[in-house]
Write an enzyme that holds these catalytic residues in place. Structure first.
Site, PDB file in Angstrom:
ATOM      1  N   CYS A  43      -2.391  -2.843  -6.574  1.00  0.00           N
ATOM      2  CA  CYS A  43      -1.974  -2.901  -8.102  1.00  0.00           C
ATOM      3  C   CYS A  43      -3.840  -2.376  -8.854  1.00  0.00           C
ATOM      4  CB  CYS A  43      -1.750  -4.730  -8.730  1.00  0.00           C
ATOM      5  SG  CYS A  43      -3.353  -5.129  -8.270  1.00  0.00           S
ATOM      6  N   ARG A  76       3.127   3.361 -14.856  1.00  0.00           N
ATOM      7  CA  ARG A  76       2.008   3.033 -14.592  1.00  0.00           C
ATOM      8  C   ARG A  76       1.492   3.366 -13.153  1.00  0.00           C
ATOM      9  NH1 ARG A  76      -2.339  -0.649 -15.890  1.00  0.00           N
ATOM     10  NH2 ARG A  76      -3.604   0.061 -14.160  1.00  0.00           N
TER      11      ARG A  76
END
Length: 284
Positions: free
Chosen positions: A236, A176
């Protein structure tokens, strides 16, 4: 009370009048699990359930944003958490969501807050007692307060691109972070904040789900080039697993901040620069 407590310690303190135990389990839709139902089925005796999905700013288009201080204080009071309480948090989530609850409590002024090392899984593996159903609650006063020093907003993160005053560390998976794996949110760019480092939150734990500590924990930050003697801000996807890095840094003496909007905000904002590719280890 230490920031990280053992199951042995908690078992010995469970009947203390000032101790409050909190189940802060939270799941994403993809997990296909119901945190409240799992709490009802089995929880540490006396524990109350903190619903992280509801204790958020539900008016924000971004996920899991901090609620107002007034809303947070109200929810804590209704859970029997108040001024003077010693609060021990645990979870049974792959996201280690007790860290998010810990960070929120610290932002909103709680002093004695700890995480149970190994969580519910370790407690049950040791054959310790669990309870089911709801616990009786007594309202307690929780003073409305907020410590913005622990929180970063979009404008501050943009300013940091130039000042580089804070090291930015991203808790998402390497795929990611690099952009190899697309973001699951619609209209959200892949990649990461330029100049940030990557520490997947799962690397802060041992195989049995307990936290790495001491040199083993420091080595995780060192490998990513993060100097814990300098300011750190964690990010995040939606502000949940970033709290794992914040708590890990706290165990090593660094009061890291958390970018609450996280990649859900940065990646969808057309005015923010995005970087692709693997992490470059930061150097002084």
């Amino acid at each position: 009370m230490d920031a990280l407590v053992t199951t042995d310690w908690l078992a010995g303190e469970l009947q203390a009048s000032d101790l409050r135990v909190v189940d802060a389990t939270y799941f994403l839709a993809e997990h296909g699990r119901d945190a409240a139902a799992e709490y009802d089925a089995a929880h540490i005796p006396g524990a109350v359930f903190m619903d992280l999905a509801e204790i958020a700013d539900l008016s924000s288009p971004l996920p899991s944003m901090l609620p107002s201080p007034e809303k947070f204080a109200s929810r804590m009071q209704s859970l029997g958490l108040g001024d003077g309480s010693r609060i021990v948090l645990y979870d049974n989530s792959p996201l280690h969501t007790a860290a998010r609850a810990w960070w929120m409590l610290k932002v909103f002024g709680a002093h004695d807050v700890a995480i149970l090392d190994g969580g519910l899984a370790k407690w049950q593996a040791e054959g310790r007692a669990v309870a089911s159903g709801k616990e009786s609650l007594r309202h307690r006063h929780f003073t409305v307060w907020a410590d913005d020093a622990r929180v970063r907003r979009l404008d501050q993160m943009k300013a940091n691109l130039d000042s580089k005053a804070e090291q930015v560390v991203d808790a998402r998976s390497p795929a990611r972070f690099s952009g190899e794996e697309p973001d699951p949110r619609p209209a959200t760019h892949a990649g990461h904040i330029p100049g940030s480092a990557n520490i997947h939150y799962a690397t802060l734990f041992n195989a049995d789900g307990t936290w790495k500590q001491g040199d083993a924990l420091k080595a995780v930050f060192d490998e990513a080039g993060i100097d814990l003697a300098k300011p750190v801000v964690a990010t995040c996807g939606s502000g949940i697993t970033a709290a794992v890095l914040v708590f890990g840094a706290q165990l090593l003496g660094n009061t890291a901040a958390l970018y609450d909007g996280a990649w859900a905000e940065w990646g969808a904002d057309r005015t923010t620069p995005k970087a692709m590719g693997a992490a470059t280890v930061l150097t002084a």
